[in-house]
Design a protein around this motif. Structure first.
Motif, PDB file in Angstrom:
ATOM      1  N   PRO A  55       0.812  -1.221   0.000  1.00  0.00           N
ATOM      2  CA  PRO A  55       0.000   0.000   0.000  1.00  0.00           C
ATOM      3  C   PRO A  55       0.845   1.270   0.000  1.00  0.00           C
ATOM      4  O   PRO A  55       0.440   2.274  -0.579  1.00  0.00           O
ATOM      5  CB  PRO A  55      -0.819  -0.118   1.288  1.00  0.00           C
ATOM      6  CG  PRO A  55      -0.912  -1.578   1.536  1.00  0.00           C
ATOM      7  CD  PRO A  55       0.398  -2.140   1.055  1.00  0.00           C
ATOM      8  N   ALA A  56       2.019   1.235   0.605  1.00  0.00           N
ATOM      9  CA  ALA A  56       2.893   2.405   0.593  1.00  0.00           C
ATOM     10  C   ALA A  56       3.322   2.745  -0.839  1.00  0.00           C
ATOM     11  O   ALA A  56       3.389   3.911  -1.215  1.00  0.00           O
ATOM     12  CB  ALA A  56       4.114   2.156   1.466  1.00  0.00           C
ATOM     13  N   GLU A  57       3.590   1.713  -1.643  1.00  0.00           N
ATOM     14  CA  GLU A  57       3.940   1.948  -3.038  1.00  0.00           C
ATOM     15  C   GLU A  57       2.752   2.509  -3.815  1.00  0.00           C
ATOM     16  O   GLU A  57       2.923   3.353  -4.683  1.00  0.00           O
ATOM     17  CB  GLU A  57       4.437   0.652  -3.676  1.00  0.00           C
ATOM     18  CG  GLU A  57       5.770   0.184  -3.127  1.00  0.00           C
ATOM     19  CD  GLU A  57       6.146  -1.201  -3.612  1.00  0.00           C
ATOM     20  OE1 GLU A  57       5.278  -1.910  -4.181  1.00  0.00           O
ATOM     21  OE2 GLU A  57       7.309  -1.578  -3.428  1.00  0.00           O
ATOM     22  N   ILE A  59       0.325   4.400  -2.595  1.00  0.00           N
ATOM     23  CA  ILE A  59       0.158   5.794  -2.182  1.00  0.00           C
ATOM     24  C   ILE A  59       1.212   6.674  -2.853  1.00  0.00           C
ATOM     25  O   ILE A  59       0.911   7.767  -3.335  1.00  0.00           O
ATOM     26  CB  ILE A  59       0.223   5.915  -0.640  1.00  0.00           C
ATOM     27  CG1 ILE A  59      -0.997   5.231  -0.013  1.00  0.00           C
ATOM     28  CG2 ILE A  59       0.311   7.369  -0.207  1.00  0.00           C
ATOM     29  CD1 ILE A  59      -0.906   5.053   1.488  1.00  0.00           C
ATOM     30  N   GLN A  60       2.447   6.181  -2.911  1.00  0.00           N
ATOM     31  CA  GLN A  60       3.503   6.952  -3.547  1.00  0.00           C
ATOM     32  C   GLN A  60       3.202   7.166  -5.028  1.00  0.00           C
ATOM     33  O   GLN A  60       3.383   8.273  -5.547  1.00  0.00           O
ATOM     34  CB  GLN A  60       4.848   6.249  -3.380  1.00  0.00           C
ATOM     35  CG  GLN A  60       6.004   7.047  -3.937  1.00  0.00           C
ATOM     36  CD  GLN A  60       7.336   6.410  -3.627  1.00  0.00           C
ATOM     37  OE1 GLN A  60       7.405   5.370  -2.986  1.00  0.00           O
ATOM     38  NE2 GLN A  60       8.399   7.024  -4.087  1.00  0.00           N
ATOM     39  N   GLU A  61       2.730   6.144  -5.723  1.00  0.00           N
ATOM     40  CA  GLU A  61       2.399   6.294  -7.129  1.00  0.00           C
ATOM     41  C   GLU A  61       1.249   7.275  -7.338  1.00  0.00           C
ATOM     42  O   GLU A  61       1.258   8.081  -8.273  1.00  0.00           O
ATOM     43  CB  GLU A  61       2.029   4.942  -7.726  1.00  0.00           C
ATOM     44  CG  GLU A  61       3.224   4.036  -7.964  1.00  0.00           C
ATOM     45  CD  GLU A  61       2.834   2.732  -8.607  1.00  0.00           C
ATOM     46  OE1 GLU A  61       1.846   2.695  -9.374  1.00  0.00           O
ATOM     47  OE2 GLU A  61       3.524   1.739  -8.340  1.00  0.00           O
ATOM     48  N   ILE A  62       0.254   7.242  -6.463  1.00  0.00           N
ATOM     49  CA  ILE A  62      -0.880   8.169  -6.568  1.00  0.00           C
ATOM     50  C   ILE A  62      -0.404   9.607  -6.361  1.00  0.00           C
ATOM     51  O   ILE A  62      -0.779  10.510  -7.120  1.00  0.00           O
ATOM     52  CB  ILE A  62      -1.979   7.802  -5.543  1.00  0.00           C
ATOM     53  CG1 ILE A  62      -2.646   6.487  -5.928  1.00  0.00           C
ATOM     54  CG2 ILE A  62      -3.025   8.917  -5.435  1.00  0.00           C
ATOM     55  CD1 ILE A  62      -3.563   5.914  -4.867  1.00  0.00           C
ATOM     56  N   LEU A  63       0.445   9.814  -5.363  1.00  0.00           N
ATOM     57  CA  LEU A  63       0.949  11.166  -5.106  1.00  0.00           C
ATOM     58  C   LEU A  63       1.838  11.660  -6.254  1.00  0.00           C
ATOM     59  O   LEU A  63       1.802  12.832  -6.602  1.00  0.00           O
ATOM     60  CB  LEU A  63       1.709  11.194  -3.777  1.00  0.00           C
ATOM     61  CG  LEU A  63       0.845  11.002  -2.524  1.00  0.00           C
ATOM     62  CD1 LEU A  63       1.725  10.954  -1.283  1.00  0.00           C
ATOM     63  CD2 LEU A  63      -0.198  12.079  -2.406  1.00  0.00           C
TER      64      LEU A  63
END
Length: 70
Positions: A55-57, A59-63
């Motif tokens: 999930p951290a990846e 979120i990073q891609e979305i940001l």
């Protein structure tokens, strides 16, 4: 692999029959189906050696897509 899939399907059908007999709402059945399918997909990915992204990846891609971070 097919044996695991067959066992998974049989157990799912048994559980869904129990949900329907007990007059559970459609939301409960949908949530159950989502969790079962998700766990089956994750299990297969792990068994073939492909680690699903965290999930951290996500979120990073979305940001990064929104332009918040570079």
């Amino acid at each position: 692999m097919m044996l695991i899939l067959a066992i998974f399907i049989v157990l799912s059908i048994y559980d869904v029959r129990k949900f329907i007999r007990e007059k559970e709402s459609a939301r409960v059945i949908a949530a159950y189906a989502f969790i079962v399918v998700l766990s089956l997909v994750l299990g297969f990915l792990i068994s073939i050696g492909k680690r699903p992204s965290s999930p951290a990846e996500w979120i990073q891609e979305i940001l990064e897509t929104m332009g918040v971070i570079k």
